[in-house]
Design a protein around this motif. Structure first.
Motif, PDB file in Angstrom:
ATOM      1  N   SER A   1     -15.493 -58.757  -2.502  1.00  0.00           N
ATOM      2  CA  SER A   1     -14.390 -57.799  -2.618  1.00  0.00           C
ATOM      3  C   SER A   1     -14.618 -56.513  -1.827  1.00  0.00           C
ATOM      4  O   SER A   1     -13.662 -55.776  -1.560  1.00  0.00           O
ATOM      5  CB  SER A   1     -14.167 -57.435  -4.101  1.00  0.00           C
ATOM      6  N   ASP A   2     -15.840 -56.219  -1.494  1.00  0.00           N
ATOM      7  CA  ASP A   2     -16.117 -54.958  -0.817  1.00  0.00           C
ATOM      8  C   ASP A   2     -15.927 -55.142   0.694  1.00  0.00           C
ATOM      9  O   ASP A   2     -16.566 -56.010   1.322  1.00  0.00           O
ATOM     10  CB  ASP A   2     -17.546 -54.505  -1.129  1.00  0.00           C
ATOM     11  N   SER A   3     -15.080 -54.299   1.284  1.00  0.00           N
ATOM     12  CA  SER A   3     -14.763 -54.432   2.718  1.00  0.00           C
ATOM     13  C   SER A   3     -15.929 -54.034   3.604  1.00  0.00           C
ATOM     14  O   SER A   3     -16.160 -54.640   4.663  1.00  0.00           O
ATOM     15  CB  SER A   3     -13.539 -53.579   3.054  1.00  0.00           C
ATOM     16  N   SER A   4     -16.682 -53.033   3.164  1.00  0.00           N
ATOM     17  CA  SER A   4     -17.823 -52.599   3.982  1.00  0.00           C
ATOM     18  C   SER A   4     -18.836 -53.720   4.113  1.00  0.00           C
ATOM     19  O   SER A   4     -19.386 -53.971   5.201  1.00  0.00           O
ATOM     20  CB  SER A   4     -18.469 -51.363   3.362  1.00  0.00           C
ATOM     21  N   PHE A   5     -19.124 -54.387   2.996  1.00  0.00           N
ATOM     22  CA  PHE A   5     -20.093 -55.479   3.051  1.00  0.00           C
ATOM     23  C   PHE A   5     -19.545 -56.637   3.866  1.00  0.00           C
ATOM     24  O   PHE A   5     -20.279 -57.277   4.642  1.00  0.00           O
ATOM     25  CB  PHE A   5     -20.440 -55.937   1.633  1.00  0.00           C
ATOM     26  N   GLN A   6     -18.226 -56.910   3.731  1.00  0.00           N
ATOM     27  CA  GLN A   6     -17.629 -58.002   4.483  1.00  0.00           C
ATOM     28  C   GLN A   6     -17.740 -57.740   5.985  1.00  0.00           C
ATOM     29  O   GLN A   6     -18.062 -58.645   6.773  1.00  0.00           O
ATOM     30  CB  GLN A   6     -16.162 -58.167   4.080  1.00  0.00           C
ATOM     31  N   LEU A   7     -17.479 -56.511   6.394  1.00  0.00           N
ATOM     32  CA  LEU A   7     -17.582 -56.176   7.816  1.00  0.00           C
ATOM     33  C   LEU A   7     -19.029 -56.210   8.289  1.00  0.00           C
ATOM     34  O   LEU A   7     -19.312 -56.573   9.435  1.00  0.00           O
ATOM     35  CB  LEU A   7     -16.985 -54.784   8.073  1.00  0.00           C
TER      36      LEU A   7
ATOM     37  N   LYS B   1     -20.400 -52.819  16.626  1.00  0.00           N
ATOM     38  CA  LYS B   1     -20.911 -51.671  17.351  1.00  0.00           C
ATOM     39  C   LYS B   1     -21.966 -50.983  16.512  1.00  0.00           C
ATOM     40  O   LYS B   1     -21.921 -51.006  15.291  1.00  0.00           O
ATOM     41  CB  LYS B   1     -19.770 -50.698  17.669  1.00  0.00           C
ATOM     42  N   ASP B   2     -22.868 -50.344  17.211  1.00  0.00           N
ATOM     43  CA  ASP B   2     -23.950 -49.687  16.481  1.00  0.00           C
ATOM     44  C   ASP B   2     -23.422 -48.583  15.581  1.00  0.00           C
ATOM     45  O   ASP B   2     -23.905 -48.390  14.457  1.00  0.00           O
ATOM     46  CB  ASP B   2     -24.963 -49.112  17.464  1.00  0.00           C
ATOM     47  N   THR B   3     -22.410 -47.847  16.083  1.00  0.00           N
ATOM     48  CA  THR B   3     -21.872 -46.758  15.256  1.00  0.00           C
ATOM     49  C   THR B   3     -21.196 -47.311  14.008  1.00  0.00           C
ATOM     50  O   THR B   3     -21.370 -46.793  12.892  1.00  0.00           O
ATOM     51  CB  THR B   3     -20.864 -45.934  16.067  1.00  0.00           C
ATOM     52  N   ASP B   4     -20.464 -48.382  14.170  1.00  0.00           N
ATOM     53  CA  ASP B   4     -19.812 -49.008  13.000  1.00  0.00           C
ATOM     54  C   ASP B   4     -20.853 -49.593  12.042  1.00  0.00           C
ATOM     55  O   ASP B   4     -20.713 -49.514  10.814  1.00  0.00           O
ATOM     56  CB  ASP B   4     -18.854 -50.111  13.463  1.00  0.00           C
ATOM     57  N   LYS B   5     -21.853 -50.151  12.636  1.00  0.00           N
ATOM     58  CA  LYS B   5     -22.901 -50.780  11.813  1.00  0.00           C
ATOM     59  C   LYS B   5     -23.613 -49.741  10.953  1.00  0.00           C
ATOM     60  O   LYS B   5     -23.900 -49.970   9.767  1.00  0.00           O
ATOM     61  CB  LYS B   5     -23.889 -51.502  12.726  1.00  0.00           C
ATOM     62  N   VAL B   6     -23.864 -48.556  11.558  1.00  0.00           N
ATOM     63  CA  VAL B   6     -24.557 -47.504  10.802  1.00  0.00           C
ATOM     64  C   VAL B   6     -23.694 -47.024   9.643  1.00  0.00           C
ATOM     65  O   VAL B   6     -24.171 -46.824   8.517  1.00  0.00           O
ATOM     66  CB  VAL B   6     -24.931 -46.340  11.747  1.00  0.00           C
ATOM     67  N   ILE B   7     -22.402 -46.840   9.924  1.00  0.00           N
ATOM     68  CA  ILE B   7     -21.501 -46.355   8.866  1.00  0.00           C
ATOM     69  C   ILE B   7     -21.397 -47.381   7.734  1.00  0.00           C
ATOM     70  O   ILE B   7     -21.486 -47.044   6.552  1.00  0.00           O
ATOM     71  CB  ILE B   7     -20.112 -46.050   9.462  1.00  0.00           C
ATOM     72  N   LEU B   8     -21.204 -48.635   8.116  1.00  0.00           N
ATOM     73  CA  LEU B   8     -21.097 -49.683   7.085  1.00  0.00           C
ATOM     74  C   LEU B   8     -22.400 -49.820   6.298  1.00  0.00           C
ATOM     75  O   LEU B   8     -22.397 -50.008   5.069  1.00  0.00           O
ATOM     76  CB  LEU B   8     -20.730 -51.018   7.739  1.00  0.00           C
TER      77      LEU B   8
ATOM     78  N   TYR C   1     -24.552 -47.507   5.745  1.00  0.00           N
ATOM     79  CA  TYR C   1     -24.672 -46.353   4.850  1.00  0.00           C
ATOM     80  C   TYR C   1     -23.801 -46.537   3.609  1.00  0.00           C
ATOM     81  O   TYR C   1     -24.229 -46.264   2.477  1.00  0.00           O
ATOM     82  CB  TYR C   1     -24.276 -45.088   5.616  1.00  0.00           C
ATOM     83  N   ASN C   2     -22.570 -46.982   3.819  1.00  0.00           N
ATOM     84  CA  ASN C   2     -21.657 -47.165   2.685  1.00  0.00           C
ATOM     85  C   ASN C   2     -22.203 -48.188   1.674  1.00  0.00           C
ATOM     86  O   ASN C   2     -22.150 -47.989   0.457  1.00  0.00           O
ATOM     87  CB  ASN C   2     -20.285 -47.614   3.186  1.00  0.00           C
TER      88      ASN C   2
END
Length: 575
Positions: free
Chosen positions: A78-84, A91-98, A100-101
């Motif tokens: 159910s969690d979108s961050s984990f799914q992504l 991308k590295d920037t997206d990966k870092v944000i996800l 962290y979340n």
């Protein structure tokens, strides 16, 4: 037909003893029942306390496991961050944000005794959140645990997803559950060694130890189990002796292959139980003493009249009311009245007995006189005939000796025959009678006497020897051969008592069988026609000695009659 059952006699003492025993057994049964109930209550209390603790802790653990399962499923599906985060080529920037979340979400969810790991095979995704129990250890141990778990789950043959299983390494013993989404693994672990709930509500006065085990080994808190002297077998098959210092209870954990054990230190309860049982035993002992004392008091109160009546009957036999009163004095007025009444009864009985004995004595005295005179009539006639013949033959000297011996004989036989005479007097009478026989008899007659001289002062019934001498002379009158009459008197012992043994025998014709049977019979023949003197002598002896004598009559093998008498030794009174 209706048969009435006759009641058997019974003793009141036995009746009281029976009811005392029944009361004692009932009291003992009640006390034992109380002790059993107390022990059962103690055991139930220990079981209830242990069950309450282990149920609380096991249900708490199972609740946490359900929360962890729910969080994993929510995170993975159910969690979108984990799914992504599970998508490759981010991308590295997206990966870092996800990254962290997801990490922040793990930190908010993780409990003090939990650790949640997220990793993949390429190490593209790697994060974790550890509770306080894990953080207390050095971080290197957490990294080691993460690597070990990663190796475990990346095994190609691994199929134990979405199941709670046990994992152990050198520093940790955890319960874990993993989910796999694409190539990313989410593994939740619960630290069994530092499960915080295990110390919840624990006090020094009531220490409780918890741990986990499976079918092959003890997973946690093995030191406490060893100190309690137990092993895996005791955990698998728990037994709780009554006075044990520990009480153990186990329960399986749902959805796992492990079980939880609860080890309760029961020293304080054991000491309390021991003191309580000691108090119970003391109370039971005091109760038994009270029952025994009460029984003794009632026994004395209720049976005293019966005991006194029983004692009075014994004193009735002894004719001694004075000793009864002296032995039966009581300070209780009612009991003393009973004693006085019994004493008066004894005195009245003694008076009546003495009167009856005096009356019986007079009858016996008259009967003895009759028996004695019954045997003398023919002898008197014979003596008078002999004197007449001597007078006709002018044998005056012989006649004088006959008259002197006959007068001595008459003086002897006409005294009171209930009074005993000395053996010496009886032997003197035998000599006088022997002289009468010699003066009247043609054929020779010899008298042999063997007497223990120490027995001469002892008393015997009158005519006891003379009767046998007369009997020998009478029934052997026609014999022309030499007639011998033997007297042998000596001391003997019969049934442990010293007695006088009198053996009187002759060499005459002896007794016929009918006479022997009659003389040896214990019954007196009032209608005897032969040997009447001996029969009358037996009756006199029975009246004088009652049952304290014995006699026997028989024929000697060489011929002749023999009589054997055993009489008690009675000394003549000192003048």
């Amino acid at each position: 037909m209706k048969f009435l059952k006759q009641k058997r006699p019974y003793s009141i003492k036995k009746f009281l003893y029976r009811y005392f025993l029944l009361l004692f057994l009932c009291t003992s049964a009640v006390l034992i029942f109380y002790c059993v109930v107390f022990m059962k209550s103690y055991s139930d209390q220990m079981s209830s306390n242990a069950a309450a603790r282990i149920d609380y802790y096991s249900s708490s653990l199972e609740t946490e496991m359900k929360k962890c399962t729910s969080f994993e499923q929510k995170l993975c599906y159910s969690d979108s961050s984990f799914q992504l985060l599970t998508i490759k080529n981010l991308k590295d920037t997206d990966k870092v944000i996800l990254h962290y979340n997801v990490t922040e979400m793990l930190k908010r969810q993780v409990a003090p005794y939990e650790c949640i790991f997220i990793f993949d095979q390429d190490r593209r995704v790697s994060t974790y959140a550890a509770g306080e129990s894990f953080s207390a250890d050095e971080k290197q141990y957490i990294y080691q645990l993460k690597d070990h778990l990663r190796e475990y789950w990346l095994d190609e043959n691994q199929t134990s997803y979405n199941k709670w299983i046990v994992f152990q390494d050198a520093h940790n013993s955890v319960l874990m559950k993993a989910l796999k989404v694409r190539d990313v693994y989410v593994c939740t672990t619960i630290d069994l060694e530092n499960f915080d709930l295990l110390t919840y509500n624990e006090s020094e006065d009531n220490p409780v130890q918890f741990g986990f085990f499976n079918n092959t080994e003890i997973l946690t808190n093995q030191i406490s189990v060893t100190e309690a002297g137990m092993d895996l077998t005791n955990l698998a098959y728990p037994k709780n002796p009554f006075f044990s210092n520990y009480y153990i209870m186990t329960t399986p954990i749902e959805e796992t292959d492990i079980s939880m054990f609860c080890l309760v230190y029961s020293d304080y309860m054991g000491d309390f139980a021991k003191v309580s049982i000691l108090v119970f035993v003391l109370a039971a002992f005091v109760t038994c003493i009270i029952i025994v004392y009460t029984f003794y008091s009632f026994h004395k109160i209720l049976l005293y009249p019966l005991d006194q009546i029983n004692a009075a009957t014994k004193h009735l036999e002894q004719n001694d009311p004075a000793s009864f009163l002296s032995d039966s004095h009581s300070n209780i007025i009612e009991y003393q009245n009973i004693n006085n009444a019994l004493s008066n009864l004894i005195e009245q009985k003694i008076t009546l007995t003495n009167e009856k004995q005096a009356e019986a004595f007079e009858k016996d005295h008259a009967r003895l006189q009759y028996y004695q005179m019954q045997t003398r009539s023919h002898f008197f006639i014979n003596c008078l005939k002999s004197l007449y013949n001597m007078l006709e033959s002018k044998e005056y000297e012989k006649m004088q000796r006959m008259i002197i011996a006959f007068s001595n004989h008459l003086r002897y036989i006409f005294h009171d025959n209930l009074k005993l005479v000395t053996l010496q007097s009886e032997l003197a009478e035998v000599n006088d009678y022997y002289n009468i026989i010699l003066l009247d008899r043609v054929s020779p007659f010899i008298l042999n006497t063997q007497v223990d001289e120490t027995l001469l002062p002892y008393r015997v019934p009158s005519l006891i020897i003379q009767t046998f001498l007369e009997n020998t002379a009478k029934y052997n009158r026609e014999s022309g051969s030499l007639l011998i009459f033997d007297i042998k008197i000596e001391r003997a012992e019969l049934n442990g008592k010293p007695v006088m043994q009198i053996m009187l025998s002759d060499n005459g014709t002896g007794y016929d069988q009918e006479t022997l049977d009659r003389l040896n019979s214990s019954e007196n023949d009032l209608f005897a026609r032969k040997h009447v003197g001996i029969s009358n002598l037996k009756r006199r002896i029975a009246l004088i000695y009652k049952t304290d004598y014995q006699f026997a009559f028989y024929n000697k093998p060489a011929g002749g009659a023999c009589g054997l008498l055993y009489l008690p030794l009675i000394e003549a009174p000192q003048l």
